[in-house]
Design a protein around this motif. Structure first.
Motif, PDB file in Angstrom:
ATOM      1  N   PHE A  81       0.837  -1.198   0.000  1.00 53.08           N
ATOM      2  CA  PHE A  81       0.000   0.000   0.000  1.00 53.08           C
ATOM      3  C   PHE A  81       0.876   1.254   0.000  1.00 53.08           C
ATOM      4  N   LEU A  82       1.936   1.218   0.785  1.00 56.62           N
ATOM      5  CA  LEU A  82       2.826   2.367   0.910  1.00 56.62           C
ATOM      6  C   LEU A  82       3.777   2.545  -0.269  1.00 56.62           C
ATOM      7  N   TYR A  83       4.415   1.462  -0.670  1.00 60.34           N
ATOM      8  CA  TYR A  83       5.610   1.597  -1.495  1.00 60.34           C
ATOM      9  C   TYR A  83       5.518   1.143  -2.939  1.00 60.34           C
ATOM     10  N   THR A  84       4.470   0.486  -3.354  1.00 57.21           N
ATOM     11  CA  THR A  84       4.421   0.031  -4.739  1.00 57.21           C
ATOM     12  C   THR A  84       3.340   0.774  -5.509  1.00 57.21           C
ATOM     13  N   ASP A  85       3.672   1.158  -6.714  1.00 55.54           N
ATOM     14  CA  ASP A  85       2.708   1.891  -7.544  1.00 55.54           C
ATOM     15  C   ASP A  85       1.483   1.052  -7.871  1.00 55.54           C
ATOM     16  N   GLU A  86       1.656  -0.258  -7.937  1.00 52.48           N
ATOM     17  CA  GLU A  86       0.536  -1.147  -8.260  1.00 52.48           C
ATOM     18  C   GLU A  86      -0.108  -1.740  -7.005  1.00 52.48           C
ATOM     19  N   GLY A  87       0.274  -1.253  -5.850  1.00 51.54           N
ATOM     20  CA  GLY A  87      -0.245  -1.800  -4.590  1.00 51.54           C
ATOM     21  C   GLY A  87      -1.723  -1.516  -4.411  1.00 51.54           C
ATOM     22  N   PRO A  88      -2.297  -2.054  -3.347  1.00 50.34           N
ATOM     23  CA  PRO A  88      -3.722  -1.827  -3.085  1.00 50.34           C
ATOM     24  C   PRO A  88      -4.005  -0.341  -2.903  1.00 50.34           C
ATOM     25  N   THR A  89      -5.194   0.079  -3.247  1.00 49.98           N
ATOM     26  CA  THR A  89      -5.552   1.490  -3.100  1.00 49.98           C
ATOM     27  C   THR A  89      -6.381   1.732  -1.845  1.00 49.98           C
ATOM     28  N   LYS A  90      -6.630   0.673  -1.101  1.00 55.46           N
ATOM     29  CA  LYS A  90      -7.370   0.794   0.159  1.00 55.46           C
ATOM     30  C   LYS A  90      -6.703  -0.087   1.209  1.00 55.46           C
ATOM     31  N   TYR A  91      -6.708   0.408   2.435  1.00 56.31           N
ATOM     32  CA  TYR A  91      -6.190  -0.365   3.556  1.00 56.31           C
ATOM     33  C   TYR A  91      -6.976   0.075   4.778  1.00 56.31           C
ATOM     34  N   SER A  92      -7.540  -0.867   5.492  1.00 50.59           N
ATOM     35  CA  SER A  92      -8.431  -0.487   6.585  1.00 50.59           C
ATOM     36  C   SER A  92      -7.671  -0.144   7.861  1.00 50.59           C
ATOM     37  N   LEU A  93      -8.236   0.771   8.600  1.00 50.50           N
ATOM     38  CA  LEU A  93      -7.660   1.169   9.881  1.00 50.50           C
ATOM     39  C   LEU A  93      -7.660  -0.008  10.852  1.00 50.50           C
ATOM     40  N   LYS A  94      -8.661  -0.850  10.756  1.00 47.29           N
ATOM     41  CA  LYS A  94      -8.758  -2.039  11.610  1.00 47.29           C
ATOM     42  C   LYS A  94      -7.560  -2.967  11.369  1.00 47.29           C
ATOM     43  N   GLU A  95      -7.206  -3.177  10.092  1.00 49.14           N
ATOM     44  CA  GLU A  95      -6.036  -4.000   9.766  1.00 49.14           C
ATOM     45  C   GLU A  95      -4.754  -3.331  10.254  1.00 49.14           C
ATOM     46  N   TYR A  96      -4.657  -2.035  10.016  1.00 51.66           N
ATOM     47  CA  TYR A  96      -3.466  -1.284  10.419  1.00 51.66           C
ATOM     48  C   TYR A  96      -3.247  -1.355  11.939  1.00 51.66           C
ATOM     49  N   ASN A  97      -4.306  -1.212  12.700  1.00 52.22           N
ATOM     50  CA  ASN A  97      -4.184  -1.224  14.159  1.00 52.22           C
ATOM     51  C   ASN A  97      -3.594  -2.527  14.692  1.00 52.22           C
ATOM     52  N   LYS A  98      -3.786  -3.620  13.978  1.00 51.30           N
ATOM     53  CA  LYS A  98      -3.258  -4.917  14.409  1.00 51.30           C
ATOM     54  C   LYS A  98      -1.742  -4.991  14.281  1.00 51.30           C
ATOM     55  N   ILE A  99      -1.155  -4.179  13.394  1.00 47.54           N
ATOM     56  CA  ILE A  99       0.284  -4.289  13.111  1.00 47.54           C
ATOM     57  C   ILE A  99       1.017  -2.955  13.258  1.00 47.54           C
ATOM     58  N   GLU A 100       0.372  -1.961  13.822  1.00 47.89           N
ATOM     59  CA  GLU A 100       0.937  -0.612  13.937  1.00 47.89           C
ATOM     60  C   GLU A 100       2.339  -0.607  14.548  1.00 47.89           C
ATOM     61  N   ASN A 101       2.570  -1.452  15.531  1.00 50.64           N
ATOM     62  CA  ASN A 101       3.855  -1.460  16.233  1.00 50.64           C
ATOM     63  C   ASN A 101       5.018  -1.955  15.366  1.00 50.64           C
ATOM     64  N   LEU A 102       4.755  -2.464  14.186  1.00 48.19           N
ATOM     65  CA  LEU A 102       5.809  -2.968  13.308  1.00 48.19           C
ATOM     66  C   LEU A 102       6.428  -1.884  12.424  1.00 48.19           C
ATOM     67  N   PHE A 103       5.866  -0.684  12.443  1.00 48.34           N
ATOM     68  CA  PHE A 103       6.309   0.371  11.540  1.00 48.34           C
ATOM     69  C   PHE A 103       7.129   1.437  12.249  1.00 48.34           C
ATOM     70  N   GLU A 104       7.984   2.089  11.454  1.00 50.14           N
ATOM     71  CA  GLU A 104       8.720   3.247  11.939  1.00 50.14           C
ATOM     72  C   GLU A 104       7.749   4.418  12.034  1.00 50.14           C
ATOM     73  N   LEU A 105       8.116   5.445  12.794  1.00 52.44           N
ATOM     74  CA  LEU A 105       7.236   6.584  13.014  1.00 52.44           C
ATOM     75  C   LEU A 105       6.786   7.229  11.698  1.00 52.44           C
TER      76      LEU A 105
END
Length: 127
Positions: free
Chosen positions: A20-44
């Motif tokens: 979602f973040l880094y590829t031009d062909e990546g998904p155009t939607k990402y849910s906040l619910k999914e993000y909240n499950k893995i938030e701690n894996l990302f840099e600020l």
């Protein structure tokens, strides 16, 4: 067995978020619910960009921004299109033609966005 499935599920969510973040062909939607499950894996900085994009593509601002917004952000590589400023905390998605339906976007830093906004009103007409 359940832990392996959970780990695989989290890995899939993480890979989807990276796409979602880094590829031009990546998904155009990402849910906040999914993000909240893995938030701690990302840099600020990644957290800032993910929340910024999620709000505009699937959150409360999706009708105003949508797919064209994430496309503009990706194409700019999360830098200001005018001056190249790289700090994602200061980036805005500018409605190029003003706030019209199906508008195109540019990724601009706060300074460049404000300068442009003083030249043109919200309809895209010169001031």
């Amino acid at each position: 067995m359940s832990e392996d499935l959970n780990r695989e599920g989290l890995k899939a969510l993480y890979e989807k978020a990276l796409s979602f973040l880094y590829t031009d062909e990546g998904p155009t939607k990402y849910s906040l619910k999914e993000y909240n499950k893995i938030e701690n894996l990302f840099e600020l900085k990644e957290k800032v960009v993910l929340r910024w994009l999620i709000t505009r593509t699937t959150g409360r601002l999706k009708n105003e921004y949508g797919v064209k917004a994430i496309t503009a952000a990706r194409e700019s590589r999360y830098r200001c299109k005018s001056c190249g400023y790289p700090d994602v905390r200061a980036l805005h998605l500018d409605h190029i033609q003003g706030k019209i339906e199906d508008a195109d976007f540019d990724c601009l830093c706060a300074n460049c966005h404000n300068i442009k906004s003083r030249k043109y009103d919200w309809t895209g007409k010169p001031r």
